[in-house]
Scaffold this motif. Structure first.
Motif, PDB file in Angstrom:
ATOM      1  N   PRO A  18     -16.776  -7.635 -16.496  1.00 24.64           N
ATOM      2  CA  PRO A  18     -17.313  -8.979 -16.345  1.00 24.64           C
ATOM      3  C   PRO A  18     -18.616  -8.970 -15.575  1.00 24.64           C
ATOM      4  CG  PRO A  18     -15.036  -8.907 -15.664  1.00 24.64           C
ATOM      5  CD  PRO A  18     -15.449  -7.515 -15.924  1.00 24.64           C
ATOM      6  N   VAL A  19     -19.406 -10.030 -15.782  1.00 23.49           N
ATOM      7  CA  VAL A  19     -20.749 -10.083 -15.194  1.00 23.49           C
ATOM      8  C   VAL A  19     -20.690 -10.250 -13.680  1.00 23.49           C
ATOM      9  CG1 VAL A  19     -22.992 -11.175 -15.509  1.00 23.49           C
ATOM     10  CG2 VAL A  19     -21.320 -11.242 -17.322  1.00 23.49           C
ATOM     11  N   VAL A  20     -19.494 -10.644 -13.171  1.00 27.43           N
ATOM     12  CA  VAL A  20     -19.396 -10.926 -11.731  1.00 27.43           C
ATOM     13  C   VAL A  20     -19.714  -9.707 -10.892  1.00 27.43           C
ATOM     14  CG1 VAL A  20     -17.891 -11.901  -9.971  1.00 27.43           C
ATOM     15  CG2 VAL A  20     -17.559 -12.481 -12.333  1.00 27.43           C
ATOM     16  N   PHE A  21     -19.537  -8.505 -11.484  1.00 27.43           N
ATOM     17  CA  PHE A  21     -19.697  -7.322 -10.672  1.00 27.43           C
ATOM     18  C   PHE A  21     -21.136  -6.911 -10.504  1.00 27.43           C
ATOM     19  CE2 PHE A  21     -15.451  -6.788  -9.929  1.00 27.43           C
ATOM     20  CZ  PHE A  21     -14.690  -6.782 -11.069  1.00 27.43           C
ATOM     21  N   LYS A  22     -22.076  -7.718 -10.957  1.00 22.24           N
ATOM     22  CA  LYS A  22     -23.478  -7.375 -10.712  1.00 22.24           C
ATOM     23  C   LYS A  22     -23.885  -7.895  -9.348  1.00 22.24           C
ATOM     24  CE  LYS A  22     -25.008  -6.867 -15.279  1.00 22.24           C
ATOM     25  NZ  LYS A  22     -25.665  -7.506 -16.377  1.00 22.24           N
ATOM     26  N   ASP A  23     -24.958  -7.331  -8.803  1.00 21.28           N
ATOM     27  CA  ASP A  23     -25.272  -7.585  -7.393  1.00 21.28           C
ATOM     28  C   ASP A  23     -25.555  -9.045  -7.099  1.00 21.28           C
ATOM     29  OD1 ASP A  23     -27.017  -4.455  -7.345  1.00 21.28           O
ATOM     30  OD2 ASP A  23     -24.949  -4.953  -6.827  1.00 21.28           O
TER      31      ASP A  23
END
Lengths: 92, 232
Positions: B146-151
């Protein structure tokens, strides 16, 4: 009613081939061990994997093969269709 | 640096220390995970039964507090099995072959990629994870992380104080030795340590990992001050 379940036939042998499934303009092959006299998408003996001929988001064509059962059927003396040979020749 | 034998994370003594530091706040460990609403059940027990029930609750709490392993980052796989020049130009895309035998652990599966230029190589870890998720789906994982794990999104999560949730998601999604898992964990620990929010992880199973990380980088000052204030 139910009389077509056990199909008796003469001749025929086990082949490992592709069965086509999926929707319009969206093919999906299942690698299947079946008798050669059966319909292409009909009743098969065992499903040994699948192949998705369209590339996915990363530009790959995903294929799965159940190697253990493949070895069993090849040991029982199954033949391969031409595209099945090509597919199995790729990974060596 | 300076010690002859560095103690590793899996040592008994280290684990015991970390477990004692984690604290056993029964209220927080068994805080109701969002489920359907049920009216609370009241049971009438004697003293002895109450103690037995508390003992059982402590056992279950111990199980829930088992720490996820901390490992080094895995090496990228780069093994070429064959180079067949005569296959060049026959196809246009890569082919990924996955071994679907049921009784093989996922670490030992053969996942092989045949490139359009005829090179047959083993798949990288990201490709392996994706294929395993496609054919053997596991609960809580998605095929593409998921995109949530980007900084930039991690910053948003930290502002909402939901470190524990994102760490749980991270454990469900990634393998313990993947660089993404390690990066997310380090980022979370850094943020907690910067804002001194040790309380958020106090009684969860991430506390041990956080303490290990801080000790390795010698940033334990804030944590020690915090614990002294609470007389732990």
């Amino acid at each position: 009613a139910g009389s077509r379940l056990l199909k008796g036939y003469r001749g025929g042998h086990v082949v490992i081939r592709f069965a086509l499934g999926g929707c319009t303009n969206r093919p999906f092959f299942r690698i299947v061990a079946a008798h050669s006299r059966r319909a292409r998408d009909g009743k098969y003996l065992e499903q040994l994997g699948c192949l998705d001929p369209l590339p996915n988001a990363h530009g790959e064509r995903v294929a799965g093969l159940n190697l253990e059962r493949l070895r069993h059927w090849l040991g029982c003396g199954a033949q391969l269709s031409r595209p099945a040979e090509k597919l199995l020749g790729r990974p060596g | 640096e300076g010690k002859a034998t560095k103690p590793s994370f899996a040592d008994e003594a280290v684990q015991n220390l970390l477990y004692k530091m984690t604290g056993l706040n029964l209220q927080k460990v068994f805080r109701p995970v969002k489920k359907e609403l049920k009216p609370p059940k009241y049971k009438l027990m004697t003293e002895a039964q109450l103690e037995a029930a508390t003992g059982k609750a402590i056992e279950e709490a111990k199980e829930k507090l088992i720490m996820p392993p901390v490992l080094n980052e895995r090496e990228p796989i780069d093994d070429v099995l064959a180079e067949d020049k005569f296959l060049e130009g026959t196809e246009t895309t890569k082919y990924v072959f996955t071994d679907l035998t049921y009784s093989i652990p996922h670490r030992e599966r053969f996942i092989v990629v045949r490139e359009p230029n005829g090179v047959l190589r083993k798949a990288t870890w990201e490709e392996r994870d994706r294929m395993i998720q496609i054919f053997f789906p596991k609960e809580g994982r998605r095929v593409i992380p998921p995109v949530v794990f980007k900084d930039e999104h991690l910053v948003t999560v930290f502002q909402q104080d939901r470190h524990e949730d994102i760490l749980n998601m991270c454990i469900a999604q990634f393998e313990p030795d993947s660089p993404d898992y390690i990066r997310v964990h380090h980022r979370t620990y850094d943020d907690i340590e910067k804002h001194a929010k040790y309380d958020l992880l106090r009684s969860t199973r991430h506390f041990g990992g956080m303490v290990w990380y801080l000790v390795n980088r010698k940033k334990t000052d804030g944590l020690l001050v915090d614990m002294i204030h609470r007389d732990l």
